[in-house]
Enzyme design. Structure first.
Site, PDB file in Angstrom:
ATOM      1  N   VAL A  38       0.819  -1.207   0.000  1.00  0.00           N
ATOM      2  CA  VAL A  38       0.000   0.000   0.000  1.00  0.00           C
ATOM      3  C   VAL A  38       0.857   1.264   0.000  1.00  0.00           C
ATOM      4  O   VAL A  38       0.432   2.328  -0.460  1.00  0.00           O
ATOM      5  CB  VAL A  38      -0.947  -0.010   1.222  1.00  0.00           C
ATOM      6  CG1 VAL A  38      -0.167   0.116   2.525  1.00  0.00           C
ATOM      7  CG2 VAL A  38      -2.012   1.076   1.118  1.00  0.00           C
ATOM      8  N   LYS A  39       2.089   1.167   0.482  1.00  0.00           N
ATOM      9  CA  LYS A  39       2.945   2.342   0.606  1.00  0.00           C
ATOM     10  C   LYS A  39       3.482   2.837  -0.733  1.00  0.00           C
ATOM     11  O   LYS A  39       4.077   3.927  -0.787  1.00  0.00           O
ATOM     12  CB  LYS A  39       4.099   2.045   1.569  1.00  0.00           C
ATOM     13  CG  LYS A  39       3.658   1.799   3.006  1.00  0.00           C
ATOM     14  CD  LYS A  39       2.983   3.006   3.634  1.00  0.00           C
ATOM     15  CE  LYS A  39       2.676   2.786   5.108  1.00  0.00           C
ATOM     16  NZ  LYS A  39       2.048   3.959   5.730  1.00  0.00           N
ATOM     17  N   ASP A  40       3.280   2.077  -1.808  1.00  0.00           N
ATOM     18  CA  ASP A  40       3.602   2.612  -3.133  1.00  0.00           C
ATOM     19  C   ASP A  40       2.797   3.878  -3.387  1.00  0.00           C
ATOM     20  O   ASP A  40       3.280   4.823  -4.015  1.00  0.00           O
ATOM     21  CB  ASP A  40       3.263   1.595  -4.224  1.00  0.00           C
ATOM     22  CG  ASP A  40       4.280   0.482  -4.347  1.00  0.00           C
ATOM     23  OD1 ASP A  40       5.146   0.366  -3.459  1.00  0.00           O
ATOM     24  OD2 ASP A  40       4.205  -0.283  -5.328  1.00  0.00           O
TER      25      ASP A  40
END
Length: 302
Positions: A38-40
């Site tokens: 999700v941190k992309d």
């Protein structure tokens, strides 16, 4: 379409084995981002916003403290915009994530495990001041939730005709906050998930095996009025769920996803009917060196 454009294009699935006629549980599979988490979304958002605001230019340097996933997202975005990426990561976290960051060209520097993420943050701030780098400050920058409000949150309400409850793990708090701010407009109740050893529910701070979530202090931009409840999850439940999700759903997810599912299941016990949506932040592939599928056996032998 180029690979960079795949960021945020992730599927939403019904968890059939954990749902019934009255309560449905859906999960957004963030492991399908190019960098695997999700941190992309955050890495892309923060780098592009810094460029837009004039705080970062081609050839500049960004620096961050992270256990891995945010660093991976930042490294992908840094490559896209020809920016140097320096990461401070505490010892003791997944070595796979460290290897991925290095493969993406990040300059990864390790800090003492005993100093935790706060120690890594101090080192990153010192580097930024000394070398005129841009400290990305995922734990304190008020811009961070915006990475999710207009992408992830909107996708959840667009893809599901009905949302009653949102359940998600909290580390820096940006994913939860960004989504919860959007969900409140739809009268959705929002629940935090944290591991035992995190302090959000008032418990004592101590080490935990569940990576990617948990806080040593209340996140700067996490508004308490967004939170309708907090579930504090044991490492044992989180890791057992990782195996159950693999066995029953054919999904290979990380321990924070196992914790998120446990939070959803705890909520399911309290309600008679409704739709629960949660976030599975990353996959199990980056935790194999931590024996993610053998947690019970590993602890039984200690």
């Amino acid at each position: 379409m180029i690979a960079y454009d795949l960021i945020g294009q992730t599927p939403l699935v019904l968890l059939e084995s954990f749902s019934d006629e009255n309560v449905k549980i859906y999960a957004k599979l963030e492991q399908f981002n190019p960098g695997g988490s999700v941190k992309d979304r955050l890495g892309k958002y923060l780098v592009e916003k810094a460029i837009e605001d004039g705080r970062l230019k081609e050839g500049g340097t960004i620096v961050e403290a992270t256990a891995g996933n945010t660093g991976i997202g930042l490294a992908i975005a840094a490559n896209r915009y020809k920016v140097k990426c320096v990461i401070y990561a505490p010892e003791g976290f997944s070595e796979e994530k460290i290897s991925i960051m290095k493969a993406l060209g990040a300059d990864v520097r390790r800090t003492r495990k005993a100093d935790g993420m706060i120690g890594a943050q101090k080192e990153a701030k010192t580097y930024a001041e000394k070398y005129d780098a841009l400290y990305m400050n995922q734990f304190g920058t008020e811009d961070n939730p915006g990475a999710y409000t207009h992408t992830l949150a909107k996708q959840l309400t667009d893809q599901l005709p009905r949302n009653d409850y949102f359940v998600a793990g909290v580390g820096s708090g940006d994913t939860f906050t960004g989504v919860a701010q959007h969900m409140k407009h739809y009268n959705v109740k929002n629940y935090i998930v944290e591991p035992q050893g995190s302090i959000l529910n008032g418990g004592p701070m101590h080490a935990h095996a569940t990576e990617g979530i948990g806080a040593e202090k209340w996140p700067t931009f996490l508004e308490k009025d967004l939170v309708d409840g907090i579930f504090t999850i044991t490492d044992k439940d989180a890791f057992n769920n990782v195996k159950l999700i693999a066995n029953k759903e054919g999904l290979l997810v990380g321990s924070s996803s196992g914790a998120a599912l446990q939070g959803a299941l705890e909520l399911k016990k309290r309600i008679n009917e409704g739709v629960i949506v949660t976030i599975f932040p990353d996959g199990s592939d980056r935790y194999m060196s931590k024996q993610i599928f053998n947690y019970k056996e590993r602890n039984d032998n200690e």
